[in-house]
Design a protein around this motif. Structure first.
Motif, PDB file in Angstrom:
ATOM      1  N   THR A 189       0.812  -1.213   0.000  1.00  0.00           N
ATOM      2  CA  THR A 189       0.000   0.000   0.000  1.00  0.00           C
ATOM      3  C   THR A 189       0.843   1.261   0.000  1.00  0.00           C
ATOM      4  O   THR A 189       0.379   2.307  -0.411  1.00  0.00           O
ATOM      5  CB  THR A 189      -0.919   0.022   1.232  1.00  0.00           C
ATOM      6  OG1 THR A 189      -0.114  -0.091   2.403  1.00  0.00           O
ATOM      7  CG2 THR A 189      -1.908  -1.135   1.180  1.00  0.00           C
ATOM      8  N   GLU A 190       2.074   1.165   0.457  1.00  0.00           N
ATOM      9  CA  GLU A 190       2.910   2.358   0.531  1.00  0.00           C
ATOM     10  C   GLU A 190       3.860   2.401  -0.657  1.00  0.00           C
ATOM     11  O   GLU A 190       4.575   1.442  -0.924  1.00  0.00           O
ATOM     12  CB  GLU A 190       3.710   2.345   1.831  1.00  0.00           C
ATOM     13  CG  GLU A 190       4.379   3.661   2.114  1.00  0.00           C
ATOM     14  CD  GLU A 190       4.978   3.678   3.498  1.00  0.00           C
ATOM     15  OE1 GLU A 190       6.096   4.192   3.610  1.00  0.00           O
ATOM     16  OE2 GLU A 190       4.354   3.188   4.425  1.00  0.00           O
ATOM     17  N   GLU A 191       3.853   3.508  -1.374  1.00  0.00           N
ATOM     18  CA  GLU A 191       4.719   3.658  -2.529  1.00  0.00           C
ATOM     19  C   GLU A 191       6.093   4.147  -2.074  1.00  0.00           C
ATOM     20  O   GLU A 191       6.209   4.856  -1.080  1.00  0.00           O
ATOM     21  CB  GLU A 191       4.114   4.660  -3.503  1.00  0.00           C
ATOM     22  CG  GLU A 191       2.812   4.199  -4.098  1.00  0.00           C
ATOM     23  CD  GLU A 191       2.263   5.206  -5.078  1.00  0.00           C
ATOM     24  OE1 GLU A 191       2.987   6.137  -5.448  1.00  0.00           O
ATOM     25  OE2 GLU A 191       1.099   5.048  -5.470  1.00  0.00           O
ATOM     26  N   PRO A 192       7.143   3.783  -2.809  1.00  0.00           N
ATOM     27  CA  PRO A 192       8.458   4.302  -2.449  1.00  0.00           C
ATOM     28  C   PRO A 192       8.514   5.812  -2.657  1.00  0.00           C
ATOM     29  O   PRO A 192       7.930   6.339  -3.597  1.00  0.00           O
ATOM     30  CB  PRO A 192       9.409   3.574  -3.400  1.00  0.00           C
ATOM     31  CG  PRO A 192       8.553   3.085  -4.510  1.00  0.00           C
ATOM     32  CD  PRO A 192       7.171   2.895  -3.956  1.00  0.00           C
ATOM     33  N   ARG A 193       9.186   6.480  -1.772  1.00  0.00           N
ATOM     34  CA  ARG A 193       9.270   7.938  -1.856  1.00  0.00           C
ATOM     35  C   ARG A 193      10.596   8.325  -2.476  1.00  0.00           C
ATOM     36  O   ARG A 193      11.636   7.780  -2.138  1.00  0.00           O
ATOM     37  CB  ARG A 193       9.140   8.541  -0.465  1.00  0.00           C
ATOM     38  CG  ARG A 193       7.778   8.275   0.099  1.00  0.00           C
ATOM     39  CD  ARG A 193       7.626   8.876   1.436  1.00  0.00           C
ATOM     40  NE  ARG A 193       6.254   8.708   1.883  1.00  0.00           N
ATOM     41  CZ  ARG A 193       5.848   8.960   3.080  1.00  0.00           C
ATOM     42  NH1 ARG A 193       6.683   9.392   3.980  1.00  0.00           N
ATOM     43  NH2 ARG A 193       4.602   8.793   3.415  1.00  0.00           N
ATOM     44  N   GLY A 194      10.545   9.255  -3.359  1.00  0.00           N
ATOM     45  CA  GLY A 194      11.745   9.628  -4.093  1.00  0.00           C
ATOM     46  C   GLY A 194      12.260  10.994  -3.716  1.00  0.00           C
ATOM     47  O   GLY A 194      12.024  11.532  -2.645  1.00  0.00           O
TER      48      GLY A 194
END
Length: 66
Positions: A29-34
């Motif tokens: 559910t959590e997308e990687p943060r860039g």
């Protein structure tokens, strides 16, 4: 145009969508943060603003006062 008639199933819902078995692992559910997420942090922006002001003041001093 699709109509939901009593004897006719709705064509918008496929059988795959109704499956609720837990055989597979759930999707993350959590997308990687860039990088753009890191730049939106207030402490980093304040630090970069201070460094930018110091560089600006040094360049103005070198250009106009020396």
């Amino acid at each position: 145009m699709l109509l939901d008639l009593p004897g006719r199933p709705c064509a918008m819902i496929a059988p795959e969508m109704l499956e609720t078995s837990r055989d597979r692992a759930p999707a993350p559910t959590e997308e990687p943060r860039g990088c753009l997420f890191a730049l939106s942090q207030p402490p980093l922006m304040i630090f970069l603003a201070v460094i930018g002001c110091l560089l600006l003041m040094a360049s103005v001093h070198d250009l106009f006062l020396l």
